[in-house]
Design a protein around this motif. Structure first.
Motif, PDB file in Angstrom:
ATOM      1  N   SER A 146      27.067  30.163  23.310  1.00 57.95           N
ATOM      2  CA  SER A 146      26.821  30.823  24.699  1.00 57.95           C
ATOM      3  C   SER A 146      25.477  31.986  24.265  1.00 57.95           C
ATOM      4  CB  SER A 146      28.814  31.796  23.390  1.00 57.95           C
ATOM      5  OG  SER A 146      29.282  30.728  24.133  1.00 57.95           O
ATOM      6  N   LYS A 149      23.073  31.649  26.409  1.00 61.48           N
ATOM      7  CA  LYS A 149      23.642  31.753  27.939  1.00 61.48           C
ATOM      8  C   LYS A 149      23.389  32.981  28.090  1.00 61.48           C
ATOM      9  CE  LYS A 149      26.633  27.689  28.405  1.00 61.48           C
ATOM     10  NZ  LYS A 149      27.780  27.526  28.109  1.00 61.48           N
ATOM     11  N   GLU A 183      33.991  44.264  34.317  1.00 63.07           N
ATOM     12  CA  GLU A 183      33.300  43.623  34.912  1.00 63.07           C
ATOM     13  C   GLU A 183      32.232  42.580  33.349  1.00 63.07           C
ATOM     14  OE1 GLU A 183      29.412  42.741  37.022  1.00 63.07           O
ATOM     15  OE2 GLU A 183      30.766  44.263  37.604  1.00 63.07           O
ATOM     16  N   LYS A 186      34.630  40.428  30.868  1.00 66.57           N
ATOM     17  CA  LYS A 186      35.362  39.701  31.292  1.00 66.57           C
ATOM     18  C   LYS A 186      34.089  38.040  31.092  1.00 66.57           C
ATOM     19  CE  LYS A 186      38.290  41.039  34.962  1.00 66.57           C
ATOM     20  NZ  LYS A 186      38.951  41.074  36.404  1.00 66.57           N
ATOM     21  N   CYS A 187      33.050  38.755  31.823  1.00 68.72           N
ATOM     22  CA  CYS A 187      31.610  38.276  31.467  1.00 68.72           C
ATOM     23  C   CYS A 187      31.646  38.171  29.815  1.00 68.72           C
ATOM     24  CB  CYS A 187      30.793  39.137  31.388  1.00 68.72           C
ATOM     25  SG  CYS A 187      28.720  38.115  31.469  1.00 68.72           S
ATOM     26  N   GLU A 189      34.602  37.755  27.994  1.00 68.31           N
ATOM     27  CA  GLU A 189      35.427  36.528  27.588  1.00 68.31           C
ATOM     28  C   GLU A 189      35.318  34.901  28.197  1.00 68.31           C
ATOM     29  OE1 GLU A 189      39.175  38.339  29.866  1.00 68.31           O
ATOM     30  OE2 GLU A 189      38.866  39.761  27.808  1.00 68.31           O
ATOM     31  N   SER A 190      33.941  35.115  28.917  1.00 64.94           N
ATOM     32  CA  SER A 190      33.911  33.844  29.475  1.00 64.94           C
ATOM     33  C   SER A 190      32.934  32.470  28.690  1.00 64.94           C
ATOM     34  CB  SER A 190      33.211  33.582  30.961  1.00 64.94           C
ATOM     35  OG  SER A 190      32.193  34.851  31.103  1.00 64.94           O
ATOM     36  N   LEU A 191      32.437  33.762  27.296  1.00 63.48           N
ATOM     37  CA  LEU A 191      31.337  32.640  26.172  1.00 63.48           C
ATOM     38  C   LEU A 191      32.095  33.178  25.537  1.00 63.48           C
ATOM     39  CD1 LEU A 191      28.438  35.221  27.522  1.00 63.48           C
ATOM     40  CD2 LEU A 191      28.683  32.849  27.737  1.00 63.48           C
ATOM     41  N   PHE A 192      33.371  32.608  26.005  1.00 62.68           N
ATOM     42  CA  PHE A 192      34.095  32.843  24.392  1.00 62.68           C
ATOM     43  C   PHE A 192      33.644  33.655  23.292  1.00 62.68           C
ATOM     44  CE2 PHE A 192      33.174  29.133  26.089  1.00 62.68           C
ATOM     45  CZ  PHE A 192      34.753  28.217  27.229  1.00 62.68           C
TER      46      PHE A 192
END
Length: 334
Positions: A146, A149, A183, A186-187, A189-192
Motif C-alpha cells: 500500500s 501506491k 478526504e 478515507k484515502c 483507510e482505503s490503503l488499509f
C-alpha cells in the motif's frame, strides 16, 4: 567446631541521639536486636515506642506510581531528608501528572516497531501537533504494498514522512489541512492503514522531569522505613532510650566503635545476665564441616547453650549415604 559466643550489647542514648543510633545499627549485619517487649519490666518502668511506619505506605504509593508509567523504582544513596508533609504533597503532584500518562498507556498497545516510529514523531512535539489550528496530523502503519501506491495518487492533499519500516509494514506520519482531513483519512483507510493515535501529552518528557526527584524521595523513604522498623526494639526509660541485642564476641569492640562521635553509652555483658533473653545461634566450623551446616540449619538450629551437631552430621551423612549408594568408588574412598 562450636557455637559462636555472644555478648549482650545495650546502647543508651538521649532523645536527640537515638535516631542516629538506629541509623548506624541498620548498617550493622552482626547486630541481632531484641524486641522491646522482652526488655520492659516493672523494675525499669520502660515503655515501647510507637512503631507505626508511615514510610512503608509512602513506598507502596511510589511503587504503584512507577508501575503505572513503566518506571522501576530503585533505592540509591540518600542525598537529603524530607518532611512527611513534603512527601505527601509530592506524591499528590506526581499522581495528578502521571494519571494522564497512565491513561495514555492503557489506550495504546504498541509493538516495538510502533515505539520506534513514535520516538521519531516525539521530536516534533506531541502537544504542538495537537495545538495546530489549520493542520491535522495522522500516524499509522501501512502494508508495504500500500505504501508503494501512495506515489500513484494523482491529487495529493497531504504530505507523508516515512518513519520506520519492516518486512511487511511501513510506518508513516501524514499531514493535511483541516479542509481535506476527511478526504485524506478515507484515502488512508482505503490503503488499509492501521492508525496509531498520536499522544496528546509526552509521558516520557514528564517522566524525565520527575525521575530524579522520584528516586531521591523513594530512597529516603526506603532508608527511613528501615529505621522505623527498629522502633519496636527501642525501650524508653524516662529520658533514656535503650536498644539491646546480641553481637558475636569477636565483633563486640567493632560494634562499640560503630558509635564513635555520638554521645551514647554501650554496655557489654554476658548473655547469662539477662536470662529472659535467648541469644541467637550462629555456627562456626572448619572448612571441612562447613558445607554440612546447611543440613543443621534446615532441620533446626540447636539452642545457644547446646552443642554444635555439625561434625556428627557430616560423618553420619557420608556414611549413611555411602551405604545407600553401595558404590564401589565411594565405598573405597570412605
Amino acid at each position: 567446631m562450636s557455637i559462636v559466643k555472644m555478648k549482650l550489647a545495650t546502647v543508651h542514648a538521649g532523645a536527640d541521639q537515638f535516631q542516629d543510633v538506629l541509623k548506624r545499627c541498620v548498617s550493622c549485619a552482626q547486630f541481632h536486636p531484641e524486641p522491646a517487649a522482652h526488655l520492659i519490666n516493672d523494675e525499669n518502668g520502660g515503655k515501647a515506642l510507637q512503631d507505626e511506619n508511615v514510610y512503608n505506605e509512602y513506598l507502596n504509593q511510589l511503587k504503584n506510581i512507577g508501575h503505572s508509567v513503566g518506571f522501576e523504582m530503585k533505592a540509591g544513596p540518600v542525598s537529603r531528608s524530607y518532611e512527611e508533609a513534603e512527601i505527601e504533597a509530592f506524591i499528590k503532584e506526581v499522581n495528578e501528572q502521571f494519571a494522564l500518562i497512565a491513561d495514555t498507556h492503557e489506550l495504546m498497545t504498541l509493538t516495538d516497531n510502533d515505539e520506534i516510529a513514535l520516538e521519531k514523531v516525539r521530536s516534533y512535539g506531541f502537544e504542538a501537533m495537537h495545538e495546530c489550528q489549520y493542520i491535522s496530523f495522522g500516524m499509522g502503519r501501512l502494508p508495504a504494498e500500500s505504501f508503494k501506491k501512495l506515489s500513484l495518487i494523482e491529487k495529493k492533499n497531504f504530505v507523508v514522512e516515512e518513519l520506520h519500516k519492516s518486512g511487511q509494514y511501513v510506518w508513516i506520519l501524514y499531514a493535511t489541512s483541516n479542509t481535506f482531513v476527511k478526504e485524506v483519512r478515507k484515502c488512508m483507510e482505503s490503503l488499509f492503514i492501521e492508525e496509531i493515535p498520536i499522544p496528546r501529552i509526552d509521558g516520557k518528557k514528564i517522566l524525565e522531569q520527575y525521575k530524579e526527584k522520584l528516586t531521591e524521595v523513594y530512597s529516603y523513604c526506603a532508608y527511613t522505613s528501615e529505621i522505623r522498623k527498629l522502633y519496636r526494639y527501642v525501650v524508653q526509660v524516662q529520658d533514656d532510650y535503650q536498644l539491646a541485642g546480641f553481637v558475636p564476641e569477636k565483633s563486640a569492640d567493632q560494634f562499640v566503635r560503630l558509635f564513635d562521635g555520638l554521645n551514647v553509652r554501650v554496655d557489654l555483658a554476658e548473655p547469662e545476665t539477662a536470662p529472659q533473653l535467648v541469644p541467637p545461634t550462629m555456627l562456626h566450623n572448619a572448612w571441612l564441616f562447613r558445607p554440612f551446616e546447611m543440613f543443621v540449619e534446615m532441620y533446626g538450629l540447636p539452642n545457644y547453650h547446646d552443642l554444635d551437631p555439625t561434625p556428627f552430621v557430616a560423618v553420619t551423612f557420608c556414611l549413611l549415604f555411602g551405604i545407600m549408594f553401595g558404590d564401589l568408588g565411594q565405598g573405597a574412598l570412605l
